[in-house]
Design an enzyme around this catalytic site. Structure first.
Site, short mmCIF file in Angstrom:
data_model
loop_
_atom_site.label_atom_id
_atom_site.label_comp_id
_atom_site.label_asym_id
_atom_site.label_seq_id
_atom_site.Cartn_x
_atom_site.Cartn_y
_atom_site.Cartn_z
N ASP A 359 -2.41 14.33 -4.70
CA ASP A 359 -2.85 13.43 -3.63
C ASP A 359 -2.16 13.82 -2.32
OD1 ASP A 359 -4.10 11.36 -2.37
OD2 ASP A 359 -2.85 9.76 -3.22
N ARG A 363 -1.02 10.86 4.86
CA ARG A 363 -0.48 9.53 4.53
C ARG A 363 0.64 9.63 3.50
NH1 ARG A 363 -5.42 10.18 2.39
NH2 ARG A 363 -5.49 10.35 0.14
N ASN A 364 0.68 10.73 2.77
CA ASN A 364 1.72 10.92 1.76
C ASN A 364 2.81 11.92 2.18
OD1 ASN A 364 0.82 9.01 -0.02
ND2 ASN A 364 -0.64 10.41 -0.99
N ASP A 377 5.17 10.80 -2.98
CA ASP A 377 4.15 10.35 -3.95
C ASP A 377 3.59 11.45 -4.84
OD1 ASP A 377 4.54 7.85 -3.05
OD2 ASP A 377 2.61 7.60 -2.08
#
Ligand code: ATP
Length: 510
Positions: A359, A363-364, A377
């Site tokens: 992922d 955003r991570n 993450d």
């Protein structure tokens, strides 16, 4: 140690734990009468192996560990706990203050006394671009300098100096006899002698050397304390939730304080978002992954809901928001390439560990102080209980991983490091567009269809062709043709060296 003299042996005995290590772990340099250093006590030589110097300040987090300041001397008594050594403080000022004199210290905060690594001006194997970044921080003044290992010449060194807001670099030559020099006219047996000479007179340098470059990038210890190395299921009462930082699909993220001493980030998971056993299995691996560009998992609280995941805290939150907030007013290409290179470096480590993120997206990625970017993450997507419908929602234009996911991973639901490379290409798009939604105006279903017809995100305005070409490589239809993260990392770290319009930035002084 067969031929060591009995008096020295007596003196060395208390230091023995330093030299007895498990197989495969680093071993302190062998102590011989040749390399033993000046006497302490007077007539006994002081062995180097177990004396260390603190590189950074450290504030004790538990009753069992030891506070110290950069420059303090410590005697390491036991190196067997991985990452946390048991040490004795040798500073009289600590003794006077009634402070604890023995306790655990994070091993990445110290360097062997009188070694090159212990010198405040030695920055090890950092890149030239990183040297410039560090010297240009406010706080350093003309004359600030550092010595680093040369990137191009194995075993060689380079000197980087700040002069009137510009960083100049000098190759430190190594003569056949082993001496160091800038010119043959003046040679030095050690780098310390070299530094000591050029701090007295400039002698041909652009400026007399001043203070060592500030070491502002303090590494995070890999654990909360020596105890949580193994016992990382911790009591949730030891964590206070202070301020909500954000929320995602599966819960909230809080700024927290562990043991009343240590700032941490706490992810609180919505009940039922994962099976605790699946998570613990994955967390076991996540905990063992250690790299300066990966968010460190510190501990978990899984015995009751909500599950807490306790990690390193990053002061500036997610890269996506960071990019969107500044929207190009402060962030320029050099910083964008640096962000990409740092993420690629963390991902290259995951690649080397045969671990898949699943992922990867802006955003991570999290932003810390002094332009540090770290991947967060990793592996979590594997354990979240999600309906495929949720993850692969194809109808609406919402922030869904489908736009970051490689086509073959969508088709087969099988992820690989090469599907991570595809996502990295989309992350590059986010970086260069200051956090724009990729494939804006298209639904997930449309994206999938267009990609199968060889459509790719177009080159954004202001995106240099060289940067776009890296994105296109990541989006090769054939996963095997996509670059490795290791290659991406090298390409991004050397980005400006291969771009002739930036050659001035090299600033090598002949
Ligand atoms: P998703 O749940 O879809 O992955 P997300 O990654 O944005 O979305 P979270 O991981 O829950 O969601 O994070 C929410 C926000 O909390 C982030 O955008 C970031 O601003 C903040 N955050 C997360 N982890 C940390 C951390 N370790 N340090 C500081 N802030 C963090």
């Amino acid at each position: 140690m067969g031929n060591i003299c009995p008096r020295l042996w007596e003196y060395l005995k208390p230091c023995l734990p330093c030299f007895v290590r498990e197989a495969g772990k680093p071993v302190a340099p062998e102590v011989t009468t040749e390399n033993a250093e000046s006497p302490c006590p007077p007539e006994a030589p002081r062995p180097r192996g177990c004396y260390f110097v603190a590189l950074f300040d450290y504030q004790a987090r538990t009753a069992e560990d030891l506070s110290f300041h950069a420059g303090d001397k410590l005697q390491v008594l036991d190196t067997s706990p991985e990452g946390w050594w048991f040490a004795r403080h040798l500073e009289t000022r600590a003794a006077g203050s009634g402070q604890r004199l023995e306790g655990y210290i994070p091993s990445n905060y110290v360097a062997e006394d009188r070694s090159l690594q212990a010198e405040p001006w030695f920055f090890g194997a950092i890149k030239r671009a990183d040297a410039e970044k560090q010297l240009l921080y406010s706080g350093n003044q003309t004359g600030a300098f550092l010595i680093r290992e040369s990137e191009s010449e194995k075993g060689g060194f380079a000197l980087s100096v700040l002069v009137e807001g510009v960083v100049k670099h000098y190759k430190i030559r190594r003569l056949d006899e082993g001496e160091f020099c800038l010119t043959r006219r003046r040679t030095f047996i050690t780098l310390s002698e070299f530094v000591s000479h050029y701090t007295k007179i400039s002698d041909g340098l652009c400026v007399k050397l001043g203070k060592p470059c500030l070491k502002v990038q303090v590494p995070a210890p890999f654990d909360l304390s020596y105890k949580t190395v193994d016992q990382w299921e911790i009591d949730r009462n030891s964590v206070q939730l202070l301020k909500r930082l954000g929320s995602g699909q599966f819960g909230e993220v809080w700024e927290g304080l562990w043991n009343n001493t240590t700032p941490v980030a706490v992810k609180t998971l919505k009940p039922g978002s994962m099976d605790p056993n699946d998570f613990l299995r994955e967390a076991q691996i996540m905990k063992s992954l250690r790299h300066p560009k990966l968010i460190q998992l510190y501990a978990v609280c899984t015995l009751e809901d909500p599950i807490y995941i306790i990690t390193e805290l990053m002061r500036h939150g997610s890269l996506l928001e960071y990019l969107q907030n500044d929207a190009g007013s402060k962030i320029h290409l050099t910083q964008q390439v640096d962000m990409a290179a740092q993420v690629a470096s963390g991902m290259a480590y995951l690649e080397s560990q045969n671990y898949i993120h699943r992922d990867l997206a802006a955003r991570n990625v999290l932003v810390g102080e002094h332009n540090i970017y770290k991947v967060a993450d990793f592996g979590l997507a594997r354990v979240f209980k999600v309906d495929n419908e949720d993850i692969y929602e194809l109808k609406h234009e919402v922030k869904l991983p489908v736009k970051w996911t490689a086509p073959e991973a969508i088709r087969t639901k099988k992820f690989s490091i090469k599907s991570d490379v595809w996502s990295f290409g989309v992350l590059l798009y986010e970086i260069i567009t200051y956090g724009k939604m990729p494939y804006s105006g298209m639904t997930g279903a449309q994206v999938i269809q267009k990609l199968s017809q060889n459509y790719r995100l177009p080159q954004p305005p202001n995106c240099p062709p060289q940067f776009y070409s890296i994105m296109l490589q990541c989006w090769s239809a054939e996963p095997r043709e996509r670059p490795t993260f290791e290659a991406l990392c090298c390409e991004l770290e050397d980005y400006f060296e291969t771009d002739s319009s930036y050659s001035d930035a090299n600033n090598w002084v002949k």
